[in-house]
Design a protein around this motif. Structure first.
Motif, PDB file in Angstrom:
ATOM      1  N   ARG A   1       0.771  -1.124   0.047  1.00  0.00           N
ATOM      2  CA  ARG A   1      -0.118   0.034   0.141  1.00  0.00           C
ATOM      3  C   ARG A   1       0.921   1.207   0.052  1.00  0.00           C
ATOM      4  N   LYS A   2       1.900   1.126   0.778  1.00  0.00           N
ATOM      5  CA  LYS A   2       2.691   2.457   0.902  1.00  0.00           C
ATOM      6  C   LYS A   2       3.337   2.718  -0.294  1.00  0.00           C
ATOM      7  N   GLU A   3       3.876   1.681  -0.932  1.00  0.00           N
ATOM      8  CA  GLU A   3       4.621   2.095  -2.352  1.00  0.00           C
ATOM      9  C   GLU A   3       3.539   2.547  -3.274  1.00  0.00           C
ATOM     10  N   ALA A   4       2.358   1.691  -3.317  1.00  0.00           N
ATOM     11  CA  ALA A   4       1.534   2.060  -4.582  1.00  0.00           C
ATOM     12  C   ALA A   4       0.909   3.525  -4.316  1.00  0.00           C
ATOM     13  N   LEU A   5       0.688   4.024  -2.912  1.00  0.00           N
ATOM     14  CA  LEU A   5      -0.142   5.306  -2.704  1.00  0.00           C
ATOM     15  C   LEU A   5       1.086   6.261  -2.860  1.00  0.00           C
ATOM     16  N   ARG A   6       2.415   6.102  -2.732  1.00  0.00           N
ATOM     17  CA  ARG A   6       3.487   6.965  -3.067  1.00  0.00           C
ATOM     18  C   ARG A   6       3.336   7.256  -4.488  1.00  0.00           C
ATOM     19  N   MET A   7       3.473   6.106  -4.885  1.00  0.00           N
ATOM     20  CA  MET A   7       3.602   6.095  -6.758  1.00  0.00           C
ATOM     21  C   MET A   7       2.307   7.114  -7.203  1.00  0.00           C
ATOM     22  N   ALA A   8       1.169   6.612  -6.510  1.00  0.00           N
ATOM     23  CA  ALA A   8      -0.214   7.573  -6.977  1.00  0.00           C
ATOM     24  C   ALA A   8      -0.087   8.768  -6.901  1.00  0.00           C
ATOM     25  N   GLU A   9       0.519   9.183  -5.785  1.00  0.00           N
ATOM     26  CA  GLU A   9       0.663  10.518  -5.211  1.00  0.00           C
ATOM     27  C   GLU A   9       1.536  11.407  -6.170  1.00  0.00           C
ATOM     28  N   THR A  10       2.537  10.718  -6.651  1.00  0.00           N
ATOM     29  CA  THR A  10       3.335  11.289  -7.604  1.00  0.00           C
ATOM     30  C   THR A  10       2.693  11.564  -8.904  1.00  0.00           C
ATOM     31  N   LEU A  11       1.717  10.687  -9.359  1.00  0.00           N
ATOM     32  CA  LEU A  11       1.141  10.696 -10.473  1.00  0.00           C
ATOM     33  C   LEU A  11      -0.496  11.459 -10.484  1.00  0.00           C
ATOM     34  N   ALA A  12      -0.694  11.865  -9.177  1.00  0.00           N
ATOM     35  CA  ALA A  12      -2.093  12.494  -9.145  1.00  0.00           C
ATOM     36  C   ALA A  12      -2.120  13.778  -9.889  1.00  0.00           C
ATOM     37  N   GLY A  13      -3.091  13.844 -10.730  1.00  0.00           N
ATOM     38  CA  GLY A  13      -3.472  15.077 -11.395  1.00  0.00           C
ATOM     39  C   GLY A  13      -2.993  15.094 -12.747  1.00  0.00           C
TER      40      GLY A  13
ATOM     41  N   GLY B   1      -7.985  10.480  -6.911  1.00  0.00           N
ATOM     42  CA  GLY B   1      -8.709  11.059  -8.493  1.00  0.00           C
ATOM     43  C   GLY B   1      -8.643   9.909  -9.534  1.00  0.00           C
ATOM     44  N   PHE B   2      -8.136   8.671  -9.196  1.00  0.00           N
ATOM     45  CA  PHE B   2      -7.680   7.814 -10.411  1.00  0.00           C
ATOM     46  C   PHE B   2      -8.934   7.046 -10.632  1.00  0.00           C
ATOM     47  N   PRO B   3      -9.438   6.713 -11.743  1.00  0.00           N
ATOM     48  CA  PRO B   3     -10.069   5.513 -12.236  1.00  0.00           C
ATOM     49  C   PRO B   3      -9.361   4.351 -12.003  1.00  0.00           C
ATOM     50  N   VAL B   4      -9.757   3.083 -11.487  1.00  0.00           N
ATOM     51  CA  VAL B   4      -9.057   1.896 -11.221  1.00  0.00           C
ATOM     52  C   VAL B   4      -9.403   0.861 -11.996  1.00  0.00           C
ATOM     53  N   PHE B   5      -8.731   0.272 -12.767  1.00  0.00           N
ATOM     54  CA  PHE B   5      -8.688  -1.217 -13.510  1.00  0.00           C
ATOM     55  C   PHE B   5      -8.424  -2.046 -12.420  1.00  0.00           C
ATOM     56  N   LEU B   6      -9.265  -2.786 -12.002  1.00  0.00           N
ATOM     57  CA  LEU B   6      -8.987  -4.131 -11.053  1.00  0.00           C
ATOM     58  C   LEU B   6      -8.771  -5.279 -11.929  1.00  0.00           C
ATOM     59  N   ASP B   7      -7.513  -5.412 -12.057  1.00  0.00           N
ATOM     60  CA  ASP B   7      -7.142  -6.650 -12.963  1.00  0.00           C
ATOM     61  C   ASP B   7      -6.871  -7.877 -12.404  1.00  0.00           C
ATOM     62  N   LEU B   8      -8.088  -8.637 -11.996  1.00  0.00           N
ATOM     63  CA  LEU B   8      -7.946  -9.989 -11.050  1.00  0.00           C
ATOM     64  C   LEU B   8      -8.009 -11.126 -12.186  1.00  0.00           C
ATOM     65  N   LYS B   9      -8.385 -11.042 -13.263  1.00  0.00           N
ATOM     66  CA  LYS B   9      -8.633 -11.822 -14.182  1.00  0.00           C
ATOM     67  C   LYS B   9      -9.380 -13.065 -13.804  1.00  0.00           C
TER      68      LYS B   9
END
Ligand code: C5P
Length: 259
Positions: free
Chosen positions: A39-51, A78-86
């Motif tokens: 979660r921490k890594e994912a949210l850090r990345m998402a914050e970098t890409l936000a907007g 603010g991200f639309p999420v593709f939940l890729d669980l196949k």
């Protein structure tokens, strides 16, 4: 208008699109694969890409670590999420799982086309019904053939007696008939699929590499520009962005080739 009357005449500017508007529009076509270990890594990345306007993809690895709660957190950024669980199981199980996952309001979900017509049709019906109840329009995608699977393995291991492209096309046609909104496929097959399935069917394509970036384990890649020209609706891009020193700049740079 009143303002203009008080100003000295300015020459008319040419009708040039604002560059950042243009890349925002293009960023909407990028789904950044958050293949990160927590979660921490994912949210850090998402914050970098936000907007930036891009979308994000949560795959099995991140889902296994963090569960569906993370979808809400990414949506809050603010991200639309593709939940890729196949998903791939008997129709009743897939249908109920789709309904449960819709509680988290992902923009896109996916199922394996090889699960067959009834599995896909029931998943699509459940998804569109649950989306309407929640007041939004989620999309269901079908996985055609994994890009890790070559034609030889398809024939020898799975006993498929047609070419890879023919098999992908047959699965995509079945997906469309079952009411899916699109498929995930290699951009290499996009021209064939676009022609056969029409302009509105979504083609979501991984295996994208900006010119000059590392292939990682991707064998057959297209550049973002080539994938768009081939008819892709959305480009799934992971490591070229998430492993860059500056992911935001890496996202901006993928369009240099297209400009
Ligand atoms: O290679 P990249 O990091 O851009 O991968 C992004 C997504 O593409 C992954 O989340 C995975 O779903 C998919 N992928 C693929 N074939 C591979 C490796 C990854 O389709 N060989």
């Amino acid at each position: 208008m009143a303002d203009k009357a008080n100003k000295p005449d300015e020459p008319d500017k040419p009708d040039e699109p604002n560059k950042s508007d243009k890349s925002d529009k293009l960023n909407e076509k990028v789904i950044v694969a958050l293949d990160l270990p927590g979660r921490k890594e994912a949210l850090r990345m998402a914050e970098t890409l936000a907007g930036s306007g891009c979308r994000v993809k949560v795959g099995l690895e991140l889902y296994a670590y963090e569960g569906p709660r993370l979808i809400g957190e990414l949506k809050d950024l603010g991200f639309p999420v593709f939940l890729d669980l196949k998903l791939h199981d008997i129709p009743a199980t897939v249908e109920r799982t789709v309904r449960a996952l819709l509680n988290w309001e992902p923009e896109m979900l996916d199922v394996h086309c090889s699960g067959g017509y009834e599995m896909m049709a029931r998943a699509a019906e459940a998804l569109h019904e649950a989306g309407a109840q929640r007041g939004y329009e989620p999309k269901l995608l079908g996985i055609t053939v994994l890009t890790s699977m070559g034609e030889e393995a398809l024939r020898r291991e799975l006993g498929v007696g047609v070419t890879l492209a023919e098999h992908v096309l047959a699965l995509a046609r079945l997906a469309k008939r079952a009411g899916l909104d699109g498929v995930v496929a290699s951009a290499r097959e996009a021209p064939l699929l676009r022609q056969a399935l029409g302009p509105d069917f979504l083609l979501v394509t991984p295996g994208i590499r900006p010119p000059g970036s590392a292939l990682n384990d991707q064998a057959r890649v297209l550049t973002p520009g080539e994938a768009l020209a081939a008819g892709s609706s959305y480009l799934v891009i992971g490591r070229p962005i998430t492993r860059a020193d500056n992911p935001r700049r890496a996202l901006a740079r993928i369009w240099e080739e297209v400009d």
